[in-house]
Design a protein around this motif. Structure first.
Motif, mmCIF file in Angstrom:
data_model
loop_
_atom_site.group_PDB
_atom_site.id
_atom_site.type_symbol
_atom_site.label_atom_id
_atom_site.label_comp_id
_atom_site.label_asym_id
_atom_site.label_seq_id
_atom_site.Cartn_x
_atom_site.Cartn_y
_atom_site.Cartn_z
ATOM 1 N N UNK A 200 0.864 -1.185 0.000
ATOM 2 C CA UNK A 200 0.000 0.000 0.000
ATOM 3 C C UNK A 200 0.901 1.235 0.000
ATOM 4 N N UNK A 201 0.561 2.220 -0.781
ATOM 5 C CA UNK A 201 1.334 3.465 -0.740
ATOM 6 C C UNK A 201 0.515 4.545 -0.047
ATOM 7 N N UNK A 202 1.119 5.207 0.918
ATOM 8 C CA UNK A 202 0.412 6.226 1.691
ATOM 9 C C UNK A 202 1.139 7.554 1.527
ATOM 10 N N UNK A 203 0.382 8.610 1.296
ATOM 11 C CA UNK A 203 0.983 9.938 1.122
ATOM 12 C C UNK A 203 1.207 10.567 2.497
ATOM 13 N N UNK A 204 2.096 9.971 3.253
ATOM 14 C CA UNK A 204 2.378 10.473 4.601
ATOM 15 C C UNK A 204 3.794 10.095 4.995
ATOM 16 N N UNK A 205 4.369 10.894 5.859
ATOM 17 C CA UNK A 205 5.698 10.615 6.394
ATOM 18 C C UNK A 205 5.680 9.307 7.196
ATOM 19 N N UNK A 206 6.756 8.564 7.115
ATOM 20 C CA UNK A 206 6.812 7.250 7.777
ATOM 21 C C UNK A 206 6.595 7.344 9.284
ATOM 22 N N UNK A 207 7.008 8.463 9.896
ATOM 23 C CA UNK A 207 6.867 8.570 11.359
ATOM 24 C C UNK A 207 5.401 8.759 11.765
ATOM 25 N N UNK A 208 4.627 9.402 10.912
ATOM 26 C CA UNK A 208 3.195 9.545 11.226
ATOM 27 C C UNK A 208 2.546 8.174 11.302
ATOM 28 N N UNK A 209 2.990 7.279 10.420
ATOM 29 C CA UNK A 209 2.398 5.937 10.385
ATOM 30 C C UNK A 209 2.784 5.151 11.645
ATOM 31 N N UNK A 210 4.047 5.246 12.042
ATOM 32 C CA UNK A 210 4.480 4.581 13.287
ATOM 33 C C UNK A 210 3.706 5.161 14.475
ATOM 34 N N UNK A 211 3.635 6.478 14.541
ATOM 35 C CA UNK A 211 3.003 7.137 15.686
ATOM 36 C C UNK A 211 1.534 6.733 15.836
ATOM 37 N N UNK A 212 0.871 6.534 14.682
ATOM 38 C CA UNK A 212 -0.546 6.151 14.721
ATOM 39 C C UNK A 212 -0.772 4.814 15.399
ATOM 40 N N UNK A 213 0.278 3.990 15.477
ATOM 41 C CA UNK A 213 0.118 2.660 16.075
ATOM 42 C C UNK A 213 0.406 2.616 17.556
#
Ligand code: FES
Ligand SMILES: [Fe+2]
Length: 386
Positions: A200-213
């Motif tokens: 999946x490609x997400x238009x967001x910085x990788x740290x935002x994705x980690x932080x969301x978890x």
């Protein structure tokens, strides 16, 4: 994890709930928005963090047979993973030593010889240059043995193939995991297989994705239509293991546990157990399987994720069950990713100059501090090896 820790973690969450409070850090903290949008910052993260540490490149079962290969992008580099005739896992730059063409175009397959599409230099699964047309006449004085594929450090551990892009010497995954190894061992990931797998490609910085978890603050809001109702409001705890994190998000069912059955309590039945391995691999431990997420940051505002459902080999026949679970995980994560992309646009607008992390979002600050520690000094792995 051992039984004592398992019960302690349950008791801790039950006590927080009984006390009608949250798992609170000392202070409100902040993180500059530039860390999520700046190209310069992104390049620094790639160079000093992603290229210096062992990254999970694949599950071992994805490279099961001698001759299997996988193509991956790792820390911005084109990588070829192979299983050689001796059964060893190898990682090479997927780059022909003649004039730099990418050697393998297919995402995966099974073969022991790889022929470059340009002038047909041919390499073995162990990276050796086997043949090159008219080599003797055209490359006088050169030795084929000097033209093997460029090898990257590679190690198989805990059911995964880890690759480190830079640095000499062993990957030292055990050392890197900072005490988390016994817990990963207990998960028996090497007895699992990839039941489902997508990118999946997400238009967001990788740290935002980690932080969301790693915070439960958003669960009742962002996931109200899906998993929100099954969790307590804003109830999670976290611990650091060196550079990595284990966080526990409490399911509502935990509060209904009968003290008389304490001997049978299982944390993973009543909580979401999440291991965040620096920088971007997350292992989400579910009741009977693991959802694992591995990100490949493509730029400050674009991240490619591999979402993998790992299930016990012994239960390989439960195809529909695993497919269903994969869909549930993906549906929930997509709720996060849509918000992450929204945040990325919001941050790029310049409306705010820092993120504010509440005291129950302390895990986000802890994680960012680890990232920061790599960017400040010399790369820790290179130090340990050199
Ligand atoms: S670039 Fe690969 S054979 Fe020439
Ligand atoms: Fe979420």
């Amino acid at each position: 994890m051992d039984r004592t820790t398992e019960l302690q973690l349950i008791d801790e969450l039950l006590a927080i709930k009984a006390g009608r409070t949250f798992y609170l850090d000392e202070e409100v903290t902040r993180n500059p928005v530039s860390h999520y949008v700046s190209e310069e910052r992104f390049n620094l993260e790639r160079e000093k963090l992603f290229r210096q540490v062992p990254l999970i490149a694949a599950h071992s079962s994805e490279l099961a047979e001698p001759g299997s290969f996988l193509r991956r992008d790792i820390a911005g580099l084109p990588v070829l993973l192979t299983r050689d005739r001796q059964g060893g896992a190898n990682a090479f730059l997927n780059v022909c030593r003649h004039r730099g063409t990418q050697l393998v175009e297919a995402d995966s397959g099974c073969q022991h010889k790889f022929t470059c599409p340009y002038h047909a230099w041919t390499y073995s699964s162990a990276g050796k240059l086997l043949a090159a047309p008219h080599f003797k006449e055209g490359f006088t004085g050169e030795e084929k043995s000097d033209y093997g594929l460029k090898r990257l450090t590679c190690e198989e551990r805990h059911g995964f193939i880890w690759v480190r892009a830079e640095g000499e010497g062993p990957a030292d995954v055990e050392g890197f995991l900072g005490g988390l190894s016994p817990e990963l061992d207990a998960l028996q990931i090497d007895d699992m297989f990839v039941a489902s797998n997508e990118t999946i490609e997400v238009e967001a910085n990788w740290k935002l994705i980690v932080e969301g978890g790693i915070e439960a603050y958003h669960f009742k809001v962002a996931h109200r239509e899906t998993i929100g109702p099954h969790f307590e409001d804003n109830l999670s705890t976290y611990r650091m293991f060196g550079d990595h994190m284990r966080s526990i998000l409490m399911r509502s069912s935990m509060a209904r546990l009968d003290p008389d059955t304490r001997d049978e309590w299982r944390l993973r039945d009543h909580a979401q157990v999440l291991y965040n391995l620096l920088p971007t691999s997350s292992l989400l431990v579910q009741q009977d399987h693991i959802a694992s997420i591995h990100s490949e940051p493509l730029g400050p505002s674009t991240t490619r994720l591999r979402l993998v459902t790992l299930a016990p080999k012994a239960d390989a026949h439960k195809t529909d069950h695993w497919a269903q679970n994969h869909t549930i995980t993906k549906t929930t994560l997509m709720e996060d990713f849509v918000l992450n992309a929204s945040m990325q646009k919001g941050l790029a607008s310049g409306a705010i100059d820092h993120m504010t992390f509440g005291r129950f979002e302390g895990a986000l600050d802890a994680y960012n501090n680890v990232v920061e520690s790599y960017l400040e000094g010399p790369p820790p792995m290179a130090e340990a090896v050199g």
